[in-house]
Each structure stands twice: as structure tokens, then as C-alpha cells.
Scaffold this motif. Structure first.
Motif, mmCIF file in Angstrom:
data_model
loop_
_atom_site.group_PDB
_atom_site.id
_atom_site.type_symbol
_atom_site.label_atom_id
_atom_site.label_comp_id
_atom_site.label_asym_id
_atom_site.label_seq_id
_atom_site.Cartn_x
_atom_site.Cartn_y
_atom_site.Cartn_z
ATOM 1 N N SER A 34 -5.728 -25.052 44.916
ATOM 2 C CA SER A 34 -7.060 -24.583 44.553
ATOM 3 C C SER A 34 -6.931 -23.711 43.321
ATOM 4 C CB SER A 34 -7.691 -23.797 45.702
ATOM 5 O OG SER A 34 -6.933 -22.642 45.977
ATOM 6 N N GLY A 35 -8.058 -23.504 42.665
ATOM 7 C CA GLY A 35 -8.059 -22.671 41.470
ATOM 8 C C GLY A 35 -9.431 -22.664 40.833
ATOM 9 N N LYS A 36 -9.479 -22.286 39.574
ATOM 10 C CA LYS A 36 -10.741 -22.214 38.838
ATOM 11 C C LYS A 36 -10.970 -23.498 38.046
ATOM 12 C CE LYS A 36 -10.980 -17.242 38.425
ATOM 13 N NZ LYS A 36 -11.333 -16.125 37.571
ATOM 14 N N TRP A 37 -12.249 -23.853 37.893
ATOM 15 C CA TRP A 37 -12.604 -25.027 37.107
ATOM 16 C C TRP A 37 -13.753 -24.690 36.165
ATOM 17 C CZ3 TRP A 37 -17.254 -27.936 37.234
ATOM 18 C CH2 TRP A 37 -18.173 -27.559 38.208
ATOM 19 N N SER A 38 -13.851 -25.483 35.103
ATOM 20 C CA SER A 38 -14.937 -25.342 34.136
ATOM 21 C C SER A 38 -15.123 -26.685 33.443
ATOM 22 C CB SER A 38 -14.605 -24.253 33.105
ATOM 23 O OG SER A 38 -13.442 -24.619 32.374
ATOM 24 N N VAL A 39 -16.203 -26.803 32.700
ATOM 25 C CA VAL A 39 -16.450 -28.020 31.925
ATOM 26 C C VAL A 39 -16.660 -27.655 30.471
ATOM 27 C CG1 VAL A 39 -17.420 -29.326 33.852
ATOM 28 C CG2 VAL A 39 -18.934 -27.994 32.394
#
Length: 122
Positions: free
Chosen positions: A76-81
Motif C-alpha cells: 500500500s502507499g500513496k497514489w496520484s494522477v
């Protein structure tokens, strides 16, 4: 001899799968804006079946965290677009950005290996 034949068949099957993994987006697949991609991923869970290996369960939460399970692996972790790419950084997986395109409402992601996989909503 029987073990050799079984090994040969397994190797041939693995080679056939590796050769059939798509490396191009489907014809007519188009990029998304960052806003549209964010909407398409946020608070959604997807099933992904790569050409080889365990299927993935990928979840993108509105709070900017994602989760992946594939066989006995989990991260798991951080996501962005940005533009038509999703970027993520896990505790175990290195930071990466992957292009996503859409066709007929279905999302397709290009892996670092070059394989294009289909995101099936759950």
C-alpha cells in the motif's frame, strides 16, 4: 521421461503466454485528462489478470492511498494522477507512473514490462 515431457509442456505454455501478452493499447483507446482519470479510479476496486502470475486486486481510495494484493504479496502507499498516468509509491514497490487509456468505458494500464492489462471493476 514423463517428468521431462511435463516440464517441456509447462515451459511451452509459459512461453506461449509470454508471447501473447498485449503490448499495445486496444485500437481506439484514448488518454484521459487527470481529472477524468482521478474520477475513474477514486474509491474503486479493480481486478487485473496479467499474462503470467497471480491476479491483482487494486484499490484506489479518495484519501490518496492505494492497496494491492497479488497472491501472497500485498502493499500500500500513496497514489496520484497526472495527465493520463497514475503514479504510486508503496512501502515495498518503488515509485512508478503508468499510462492508462480508456476504450468503451474500460481502463487499460501499461505496465513497466510493456504489457497492457485490463482493469475490471469489482
Amino acid at each position: 521421461m514423463r517428468r521431462f515431457i511435463l516440464l517441456l509442456l509447462a515451459t511451452a505454455a509459459g512461453s506461449a503466454l509470454a508471447q501473447t501478452a498485449p503490448t499495445s493499447f486496444p485500437e481506439g483507446a484514448t488518454p484521459l485528462t487527470a481529472e477524468d482519470l482521478g474520477k475513474a479510479l477514486t474509491d474503486k476496486v479493480f481486478h487485473v489478470q496479467p499474462a503470467s502470475g497471480a491476479p491483482w486486486r487494486v484499490q484506489y481510495n479518495a484519501n490518496g492511498y492505494w492497496f494491492i494484493n497479488a497472491g501472497s504479496f500485498a502493499d500500500s502507499g500513496k497514489w496520484s494522477v497526472k495527465d493520463s498516468t497514475v503514479c504510486g509509491e508503496g512501502r515495498q514497490l518503488k515509485p512508478a507512473c503508468n499510462e492508462i487509456r480508456t476504450k468503451d468505458g474500460t481502463l487499460y494500464l501499461k505496465r513497466e514490462s510493456g504489457e497492457v492489462v485490463k482493469f475490471e471493476p469489482r
